[in-house]
Design an enzyme around this catalytic site. Sequence first.
Site, PDB file in Angstrom:
ATOM      1  N   THR A   1     -60.921  31.073  55.078  1.00 43.38           N
ATOM      2  CA  THR A   1     -59.744  30.404  54.519  1.00 43.38           C
ATOM      3  C   THR A   1     -60.258  29.294  53.597  1.00 43.38           C
ATOM      4  O   THR A   1     -61.302  28.721  53.876  1.00 43.38           O
ATOM      5  CB  THR A   1     -58.927  29.754  55.663  1.00 43.38           C
ATOM      6  OG1 THR A   1     -58.394  30.777  56.482  1.00 43.38           O
ATOM      7  CG2 THR A   1     -57.807  28.872  55.142  1.00 43.38           C
TER       8      THR A   1
ATOM      9  N   ARG B   1     -47.872  39.304  60.123  1.00 38.96           N
ATOM     10  CA  ARG B   1     -48.430  38.167  60.854  1.00 38.96           C
ATOM     11  C   ARG B   1     -48.572  36.966  59.919  1.00 38.96           C
ATOM     12  O   ARG B   1     -49.104  37.077  58.829  1.00 38.96           O
ATOM     13  CB  ARG B   1     -49.803  38.516  61.426  1.00 38.96           C
ATOM     14  CG  ARG B   1     -50.480  37.351  62.198  1.00 38.96           C
ATOM     15  CD  ARG B   1     -51.496  36.603  61.333  1.00 38.96           C
ATOM     16  NE  ARG B   1     -52.296  35.638  62.130  1.00 38.96           N
ATOM     17  CZ  ARG B   1     -53.164  34.784  61.613  1.00 38.96           C
ATOM     18  NH1 ARG B   1     -53.374  34.750  60.303  1.00 38.96           N
ATOM     19  NH2 ARG B   1     -53.850  33.961  62.381  1.00 38.96           N
ATOM     20  N   VAL B   2     -48.066  35.827  60.335  1.00 39.72           N
ATOM     21  CA  VAL B   2     -48.260  34.585  59.595  1.00 39.72           C
ATOM     22  C   VAL B   2     -49.045  33.645  60.481  1.00 39.72           C
ATOM     23  O   VAL B   2     -48.684  33.416  61.633  1.00 39.72           O
ATOM     24  CB  VAL B   2     -46.913  33.940  59.193  1.00 39.72           C
ATOM     25  CG1 VAL B   2     -47.151  32.625  58.460  1.00 39.72           C
ATOM     26  CG2 VAL B   2     -46.114  34.894  58.316  1.00 39.72           C
ATOM     27  N   GLY B   3     -50.125  33.118  59.966  1.00 42.85           N
ATOM     28  CA  GLY B   3     -50.957  32.193  60.731  1.00 42.85           C
ATOM     29  C   GLY B   3     -50.597  30.750  60.440  1.00 42.85           C
ATOM     30  O   GLY B   3     -49.482  30.439  60.027  1.00 42.85           O
ATOM     31  N   ASP B   4     -51.571  29.881  60.640  1.00 42.92           N
ATOM     32  CA  ASP B   4     -51.320  28.447  60.490  1.00 42.92           C
ATOM     33  C   ASP B   4     -51.182  28.013  59.038  1.00 42.92           C
ATOM     34  O   ASP B   4     -50.507  27.030  58.746  1.00 42.92           O
ATOM     35  CB  ASP B   4     -52.480  27.669  61.108  1.00 42.92           C
ATOM     36  CG  ASP B   4     -53.788  27.928  60.360  1.00 42.92           C
ATOM     37  OD1 ASP B   4     -54.321  27.000  59.733  1.00 42.92           O
ATOM     38  OD2 ASP B   4     -54.256  29.080  60.375  1.00 42.92           O
TER      39      ASP B   4
ATOM     40  N   THR C   1     -58.894  25.120  58.851  1.00 45.34           N
ATOM     41  CA  THR C   1     -59.373  26.497  58.827  1.00 45.34           C
ATOM     42  C   THR C   1     -59.844  26.841  60.232  1.00 45.34           C
ATOM     43  O   THR C   1     -60.207  25.952  61.006  1.00 45.34           O
ATOM     44  CB  THR C   1     -60.543  26.673  57.823  1.00 45.34           C
ATOM     45  OG1 THR C   1     -61.203  27.920  58.095  1.00 45.34           O
ATOM     46  CG2 THR C   1     -61.571  25.572  57.939  1.00 45.34           C
ATOM     47  N   GLY C   2     -59.814  28.125  60.571  1.00 41.08           N
ATOM     48  CA  GLY C   2     -60.252  28.524  61.903  1.00 41.08           C
ATOM     49  C   GLY C   2     -59.268  29.471  62.540  1.00 41.08           C
ATOM     50  O   GLY C   2     -58.550  30.195  61.833  1.00 41.08           O
TER      51      GLY C   2
ATOM     52  N   GLY D   1     -56.095  30.625  63.578  1.00 46.18           N
ATOM     53  CA  GLY D   1     -54.744  30.200  63.201  1.00 46.18           C
ATOM     54  C   GLY D   1     -53.805  29.941  64.351  1.00 46.18           C
ATOM     55  O   GLY D   1     -53.088  28.931  64.385  1.00 46.18           O
TER      56      GLY D   1
END
Length: 319
Positions: free
Chosen positions: A169, A197-200, A220-221, A223
């Site tokens: 990211t 899928r939606v992450g952070d 980053t990392g 999510g």
Amino acid sequence: FGRMKPVIVVHGGAGRIFKEREKGCCSGVVRAALQGYGILKQGGTALDAVEEAVRSMEDDPHFNAGCGSVLNEKGEVEMDAIIMDGKNLASGAVSAVKHVANPIKLARLVMEKTKHMLLTDHGAHLFAQAMGVPEIPEEKLITERSRERWKKNLEPDSNPEEFQKDLGTVGAVAIDSEGNVACATSTGGLSNKLIGRVGDTACIGSGGYADNYSGATSTTGHGESIMKVVLARLILYHMEQGMSPEMAADAALDYMKTRVGGLGGVIVVNSSGEWAARFSTKQMSWATVKDDQLYYGIYPGERHTKSVDEALASENEGF
């Protein structure tokens, strides 16, 4: 309110960076930081600087954002991005977008041309069309590496978690000469993720947050772990309690690790221009420019220094 010395910090993702990719990741974050700093030096805004830095990394296939994004379960690219203005807490984000070269530019348009903060999937696509954003064929975004990884992850005995460690990211935070802060984050998400899928990254307070009163951060990392602790906002909360950027970042990353077992990385700048780049993963590529000095690294405790002039000269020769 005296003139601030501008600062930019960028990251190219926390995780595990394979040896053969270190050089590319390193020159990618350095290039992005120098480009963003160039804008700040000319009196440009923090907002323009972070957008430009992230756009530069979206265009670089070394990172999991824009071109080079990982593929979802169906082998498609779905990207998320966010941008935020610390002056008025305005923010724009997009999630699950396809066929766009630079999701960060679309996020900026959401912030400036709509009353909304987050547009997703088909709606984001219609908005991009209405704004005249060129549609690009998906093949242009897919690298050989992403496709290989997707195929490997499809094998019955594969362990996608193994590959997730090499995330990538991208993000940027900055403070400009007016003292305004901004953040921007962009990602292709998790390899072989479920469709939709939606992450952070697209979530305000998780993937990024910016507030002139305290500072700006981009994360980053993993999510899902970042979302559980609202990592970006948590860091700013710690700075509001008087912690330095480095202490705040470490405290928040530590909490995420102990509370939900999540690993990640963050970049931070506070309202007085102090900065930090911290991570709990094995590596995170990052670069900073402050006072015409460039700092960068990938490993814990690693910090190389060059003058900006020296760095620009070697940029032009090709790293």
